[in-house]
Design an enzyme around this catalytic site. Sequence first.
Site, short mmCIF file in Angstrom:
data_model
loop_
_atom_site.label_atom_id
_atom_site.label_comp_id
_atom_site.label_asym_id
_atom_site.label_seq_id
_atom_site.Cartn_x
_atom_site.Cartn_y
_atom_site.Cartn_z
N SER A 119 -10.06 4.38 -1.42
CA SER A 119 -9.28 3.99 -1.99
C SER A 119 -8.15 4.04 -2.33
O SER A 119 -6.90 3.90 -2.95
CB SER A 119 -9.87 3.08 -2.62
OG SER A 119 -10.97 2.11 -2.36
N LYS A 134 -4.54 3.96 -0.83
CA LYS A 134 -3.61 3.23 -1.00
C LYS A 134 -2.23 3.62 -1.46
O LYS A 134 -1.54 2.04 -1.77
CB LYS A 134 -4.76 1.63 -2.02
CG LYS A 134 -5.72 1.67 -0.99
CD LYS A 134 -6.52 0.13 -1.86
CE LYS A 134 -7.23 -0.40 -0.91
NZ LYS A 134 -8.87 -0.29 -0.58
N SER A 194 -7.53 -2.95 -5.86
CA SER A 194 -7.52 -2.81 -4.36
C SER A 194 -7.85 -3.21 -3.36
O SER A 194 -9.37 -3.10 -2.53
CB SER A 194 -9.19 -1.54 -4.60
OG SER A 194 -9.22 -0.38 -3.71
#
Length: 181
Positions: free
Chosen positions: A44, A47, A102
């Site tokens: 993640s 991102k 997220s």
Amino acid sequence: SAAFAAADWPTDVSISADGGILMDAGSGAILYEKNSREAYYPASITKILTALVILENCDLDETVTFSNEAVNTLEPGASILGARAGDQLSVRECLYALLLQSANEVANALAEHCSGSIDAFAELMNEKAQALNLIKTNFVNVDGSLDINQITTVNELMQILKMGMDYPEFRQMLTASQASI
């Protein structure tokens, strides 16, 4: 006149992660690193670059409309905001959801809004990585879903984060503890 010596840096520092890096944000000096040039799957943390490419290419007040594909093609257990096809949020609201929660469907919707497709947006991410001379970084998706072709290094991630610090909006979003969406 007074002279100031640099503080002693501890020599017995260790971390449990396979790789890590600590950089002084002001000077750019690397204070600690462990396997920082080894290739890893970014998950993640992907991102962060998604957000930065959006900040470079979109106005914060633009409206993002969530497509069926953005919300219904997520891997099981993906972090989500709970948006449904047809929902609309501003780019600003989406970035807060992306960075604070997220939310994978938000990453997809932002990519489609900016570039027309997730694949086209991943190409923009790779162009940005190349512009930053990140030679071990490659993105194939915008949310960090597992893919063996999506790799980077801790050192190169630090370069992406350092670039992000040039954006006041990014710094504000990263330091927010909550946002109303």
